[in-house]
Design a protein around this motif. Structure first.
Motif, PDB file in Angstrom:
ATOM      1  N   SER A  89     -99.673  32.984 -15.499  1.00  0.00           N
ATOM      2  CA  SER A  89    -101.011  33.033 -16.095  1.00  0.00           C
ATOM      3  C   SER A  89    -102.043  32.760 -15.019  1.00  0.00           C
ATOM      4  O   SER A  89    -101.858  31.868 -14.177  1.00  0.00           O
ATOM      5  CB  SER A  89    -101.174  31.964 -17.179  1.00  0.00           C
ATOM      6  N   ARG A 106    -101.894  36.310 -18.974  1.00  0.00           N
ATOM      7  CA  ARG A 106    -101.383  35.241 -19.828  1.00  0.00           C
ATOM      8  C   ARG A 106     -99.876  35.357 -20.020  1.00  0.00           C
ATOM      9  O   ARG A 106     -99.407  36.323 -20.606  1.00  0.00           O
ATOM     10  CB  ARG A 106    -102.049  35.307 -21.214  1.00  0.00           C
ATOM     11  N   ASP A 107     -99.171  34.377 -19.485  1.00  0.00           N
ATOM     12  CA  ASP A 107     -97.744  34.220 -19.768  1.00  0.00           C
ATOM     13  C   ASP A 107     -96.966  35.522 -19.569  1.00  0.00           C
ATOM     14  O   ASP A 107     -96.266  35.985 -20.459  1.00  0.00           O
ATOM     15  CB  ASP A 107     -97.565  33.695 -21.208  1.00  0.00           C
ATOM     16  N   GLY A 124     -96.272  39.080 -22.558  1.00  0.00           N
ATOM     17  CA  GLY A 124     -97.488  38.487 -22.014  1.00  0.00           C
ATOM     18  C   GLY A 124     -98.658  39.445 -22.089  1.00  0.00           C
ATOM     19  O   GLY A 124     -98.519  40.589 -22.520  1.00  0.00           O
ATOM     20  N   GLY A 164     -93.410  33.921 -16.587  1.00  0.00           N
ATOM     21  CA  GLY A 164     -94.499  33.238 -17.286  1.00  0.00           C
ATOM     22  C   GLY A 164     -95.661  32.921 -16.372  1.00  0.00           C
ATOM     23  O   GLY A 164     -95.974  31.755 -16.120  1.00  0.00           O
ATOM     24  N   ARG A 210     -92.853  31.997 -10.611  1.00  0.00           N
ATOM     25  CA  ARG A 210     -93.758  31.099 -11.334  1.00  0.00           C
ATOM     26  C   ARG A 210     -94.865  30.619 -10.408  1.00  0.00           C
ATOM     27  O   ARG A 210     -94.624  30.448  -9.207  1.00  0.00           O
ATOM     28  CB  ARG A 210     -93.020  29.847 -11.845  1.00  0.00           C
TER      29      ARG A 210
END
Ligand SMILES: Nc1ncnc2c1ncn2[C@@H]1O[C@H](COP(=O)(O)OP(=O)(O)OP(=O)(O)O)[C@@H](O)[C@H]1O
Ligand SMILES: [Mg+2]
Length: 252
Positions: free
Chosen positions: A25, A9-10, A60, A23, A223
């Motif tokens: 996830s 998560r993130d 995260g 970030g 990302r």
């Protein structure tokens, strides 16, 4: 759907001031193969190392088997049942094949993996690994450094299995392998999934990832820019062109 085995998560990871994972996830469900595709330097290895606690993320969550792992040392995460097949194999060249295979058992012997928590799968031990990889059986007393690249890759996979992991992280297992061996690696991954194993696979080989994965993510500059089934990715020409040009040419 079942609880994810791994929930990221993130996630934000840095090397010093260099901001690499920005970030990320993703979910991985038990018994599935999730592939991360992306060009050189996009953050694939950093993601694997962040999940395994080798390069601790700054922010995260990494939730593995329902337990928050961020901030825990990599050996503790390994003891919880995560094994890594690192990029470049990283086998011990001067140790024999047998000694390489026995390393995880000695390292984990005193850890939480002492009990047989194998999720109902048959346990891996030396005879079973050698049965699965007969080439390793033939070379059991040879130094790891004397093996071919393909044999070293099998040794790295066998070594990970000896830890009886619930999740295997594989970082570019196809790197540097001849086409025939690519097919072998593909077969190994499909066999492992059929046996109930769960794999987070990092690949630059587009065809291989598309052939084995249940779910694919594409990473670009730290990302995730795509997440979906292999057929959904195959039907997304903009993603293929913008983020995987190299992988497609170098792949198949
Ligand atoms: N130890 C490190 N210190 C500083 N920067 C690093 C380090 N390791 C990687 N990087 C940088 O972080 C970025 C992501 O690297 P990473 O190794 O995660 O990419 P990758 O997608 O695995 O690439 P490849 O396909 O070449 O294995 C790159 O810009 C890389 O130069
Ligand atoms: Mg890498």
């Amino acid at each position: 759907m079942s609880e994810p085995l791994l929930a990221v998560r993130d996630l934000h990871t840095y090397y010093g001031d260099s901001y690499v994972l920005q970030g990320v996830s993703l979910d991985l469900h038990p018994g599935t193969i999730v592939a991360i595709l992306g060009r050189n330097g996009m953050g694939k290895t950093t993601l694997v190392r962040s999940v395994a606690g080798l390069t601790p993320p700054r922010r995260g969550d990494v939730v593995f088997k329902g337990r928050q792992q961020r901030g825990r040392p990599s050996y503790a995460i390994a003891q919880d049942g995560m094994a890594i097949v690192p990029q470049g194999r990283r086998i011990f060249r001067s140790l024999s094949v047998r000694e390489n295979l026995l390393l995880p058992t000695s390292r984990l012997a005193r850890g939480a993996r002492g009990g047989a928590r194998d999720g109902g799968r048959p346990r891996w031990d030396m005879p079973r690994v050698l049965q699965e990889f007969p080439q390793l059986a033939e070379r059991i007393d040879h130094p790891g450094g004397a093996l071919s690249g393909g044999e070293q890759q099998m040794l790295a996979v066998g070594r990970a299995l000896m830890a009886n992991p619930d999740l295997i992280l594989m970082d570019e297992p196809s790197e540097g392998l001849a086409p025939l061996l690519l097919r072998h690696v593909e077969g190994i991954m499909k066999t492992l999934r059929a046996q109930g194993h769960s794999i987070l696979l990092v690949e630059q080989n587009f065809a291989l990832a598309m052939a084995v994965a249940d779910h694919v993510h594409v990473v670009s500059s730290g990302r995730l820019v795509f997440g979906g089934t292999p057929s959904a990715l195959a039907a997304a020409p903009d993603v293929l062109d913008h983020h995987l040009g190299v992988a497609r040419e170098g792949g198949a």
